[in-house]
Design a protein around this motif. Sequence first.
Motif, PDB file in Angstrom:
ATOM      1  N   LEU A   1       0.868  -1.172   0.000  1.00  0.00           N
ATOM      2  CA  LEU A   1       0.000   0.000   0.000  1.00  0.00           C
ATOM      3  C   LEU A   1       0.902   1.218   0.000  1.00  0.00           C
ATOM      4  O   LEU A   1       1.649   1.453   0.955  1.00  0.00           O
ATOM      5  CB  LEU A   1      -0.911  -0.019   1.228  1.00  0.00           C
ATOM      6  CG  LEU A   1      -1.860  -1.215   1.315  1.00  0.00           C
ATOM      7  CD1 LEU A   1      -2.515  -1.276   2.688  1.00  0.00           C
ATOM      8  CD2 LEU A   1      -2.921  -1.135   0.225  1.00  0.00           C
TER       9      LEU A   1
ATOM     10  N   ALA B   1      -3.941   5.138  -3.778  1.00  0.00           N
ATOM     11  CA  ALA B   1      -5.316   5.554  -3.488  1.00  0.00           C
ATOM     12  C   ALA B   1      -5.965   6.273  -4.659  1.00  0.00           C
ATOM     13  O   ALA B   1      -7.187   6.278  -4.794  1.00  0.00           O
ATOM     14  CB  ALA B   1      -5.340   6.450  -2.253  1.00  0.00           C
TER      15      ALA B   1
ATOM     16  N   GLY C   1      -9.620   2.945  -4.449  1.00  0.00           N
ATOM     17  CA  GLY C   1      -9.949   2.349  -3.164  1.00  0.00           C
ATOM     18  C   GLY C   1     -10.405   0.905  -3.292  1.00  0.00           C
ATOM     19  O   GLY C   1     -10.614   0.386  -4.390  1.00  0.00           O
TER      20      GLY C   1
ATOM     21  N   LEU D   1     -11.559  -4.811   0.832  1.00  0.00           N
ATOM     22  CA  LEU D   1     -10.131  -5.128   0.888  1.00  0.00           C
ATOM     23  C   LEU D   1      -9.923  -6.597   1.233  1.00  0.00           C
ATOM     24  O   LEU D   1      -9.065  -7.272   0.652  1.00  0.00           O
ATOM     25  CB  LEU D   1      -9.435  -4.234   1.909  1.00  0.00           C
ATOM     26  CG  LEU D   1      -7.935  -4.479   2.131  1.00  0.00           C
ATOM     27  CD1 LEU D   1      -7.175  -4.446   0.815  1.00  0.00           C
ATOM     28  CD2 LEU D   1      -7.380  -3.461   3.114  1.00  0.00           C
TER      29      LEU D   1
ATOM     30  N   ASP E   1       2.090  -1.921   4.597  1.00  0.00           N
ATOM     31  CA  ASP E   1       1.423  -0.620   4.596  1.00  0.00           C
ATOM     32  C   ASP E   1       2.488   0.464   4.657  1.00  0.00           C
ATOM     33  O   ASP E   1       3.021   0.775   5.720  1.00  0.00           O
ATOM     34  CB  ASP E   1       0.478  -0.521   5.800  1.00  0.00           C
ATOM     35  CG  ASP E   1       0.000   0.902   6.043  1.00  0.00           C
ATOM     36  OD1 ASP E   1      -0.140   1.659   5.064  1.00  0.00           O
ATOM     37  OD2 ASP E   1      -0.229   1.255   7.223  1.00  0.00           O
TER      38      ASP E   1
ATOM     39  N   THR F   1       1.901   3.579   3.412  1.00  0.00           N
ATOM     40  CA  THR F   1       1.155   4.777   3.045  1.00  0.00           C
ATOM     41  C   THR F   1       1.662   5.978   3.830  1.00  0.00           C
ATOM     42  O   THR F   1       2.514   5.864   4.721  1.00  0.00           O
ATOM     43  CB  THR F   1      -0.344   4.574   3.320  1.00  0.00           C
ATOM     44  OG1 THR F   1      -0.527   4.193   4.693  1.00  0.00           O
ATOM     45  CG2 THR F   1      -0.916   3.492   2.419  1.00  0.00           C
TER      46      THR F   1
ATOM     47  N   ILE G   1      -6.931   3.823   5.518  1.00  0.00           N
ATOM     48  CA  ILE G   1      -6.471   2.606   4.844  1.00  0.00           C
ATOM     49  C   ILE G   1      -5.579   1.787   5.765  1.00  0.00           C
ATOM     50  O   ILE G   1      -5.570   0.553   5.718  1.00  0.00           O
ATOM     51  CB  ILE G   1      -5.743   2.931   3.513  1.00  0.00           C
ATOM     52  CG1 ILE G   1      -5.388   1.639   2.768  1.00  0.00           C
ATOM     53  CG2 ILE G   1      -4.522   3.793   3.753  1.00  0.00           C
ATOM     54  CD1 ILE G   1      -6.566   0.782   2.397  1.00  0.00           C
TER      55      ILE G   1
ATOM     56  N   ASN H   1      -7.971  -0.153   7.955  1.00  0.00           N
ATOM     57  CA  ASN H   1      -8.652  -1.171   7.152  1.00  0.00           C
ATOM     58  C   ASN H   1      -7.723  -2.329   6.807  1.00  0.00           C
ATOM     59  O   ASN H   1      -8.129  -3.500   6.833  1.00  0.00           O
ATOM     60  CB  ASN H   1      -9.195  -0.548   5.867  1.00  0.00           C
ATOM     61  CG  ASN H   1     -10.369   0.370   6.113  1.00  0.00           C
ATOM     62  OD1 ASN H   1     -10.911   0.410   7.224  1.00  0.00           O
ATOM     63  ND2 ASN H   1     -10.761   1.124   5.102  1.00  0.00           N
TER      64      ASN H   1
END
Length: 258
Positions: A6, A32, A49, A56, A70, A72, A79, A82
């Motif tokens: 991500l 994203a 998304g 997801l 992750d 991000t 996110i 999630n």
Amino acid sequence: MKTLILGGTREARELADIASGERGFDIVSSLAGRVRDPVLPVGEVRVGGFGGVGGLREWLRGNGIEVVVDATHPFAGGITANAATAAASLGIPVLHVRRPGWTEQPGDRWMRVPDLALAAEAAAALGKRVFLTIGRQGVAAFAHSDAWFLIRAIDPPDGAMPVDHELLLARGPFSVADETALLTGQRIDVMVTKDSGGALTEAKLIAARELGIPVVMIGRPPLPAGAEQVETVAAAWDWLRARRGTARWADRPRSEPG
């Protein structure tokens, strides 16, 4: 090892670049889609998304994802939460890559606040010409201020904006000299930013320090409880290699005793 990164950050791109060149890794990077012209990582990329935790979870299952990284932005709390929930429901390991936040230096005049609403209050109390450098999301929190705002973002903000403002569309990195010229030329008397960390946009903080301009620093959202976290691409790469090694060992046939 089928790996979902991500991304949207420099760390995510660097990790995708390293892992995509290594045998044994099948990398998919996900963005994203909030930036109109993103800098893309190497390898397979999906944009958009997932449709919340449920979407997801189904995407992870349907695409055979074995691990999730992750990487991000530190403020992409939705996110991140999630990903942790969806992956945990499937027994998929998750690593969160978060660069260190900025550290206050001698001469800095920072006011740390936990959210946008308090940042708007603090900025109103500190000055009348505000440099708002929080990206395009969250600008609406300042819409009712009677201050003048220089709003810098990569893409135009959505939603309400302060009545008295100038929009500056630009992408870093920025030099200290350029940031100093911007702050002095626009007669900025207070800066509002997020504690994103990293060297890419740190020059604005150095310029503010040298000019004696106060900075309202918005704190990061917390990671999910029990989240496994590293701060560097090197550490994330070590984690991925260890996971691949574990998976390969678990898949090896066991010899009978004796």
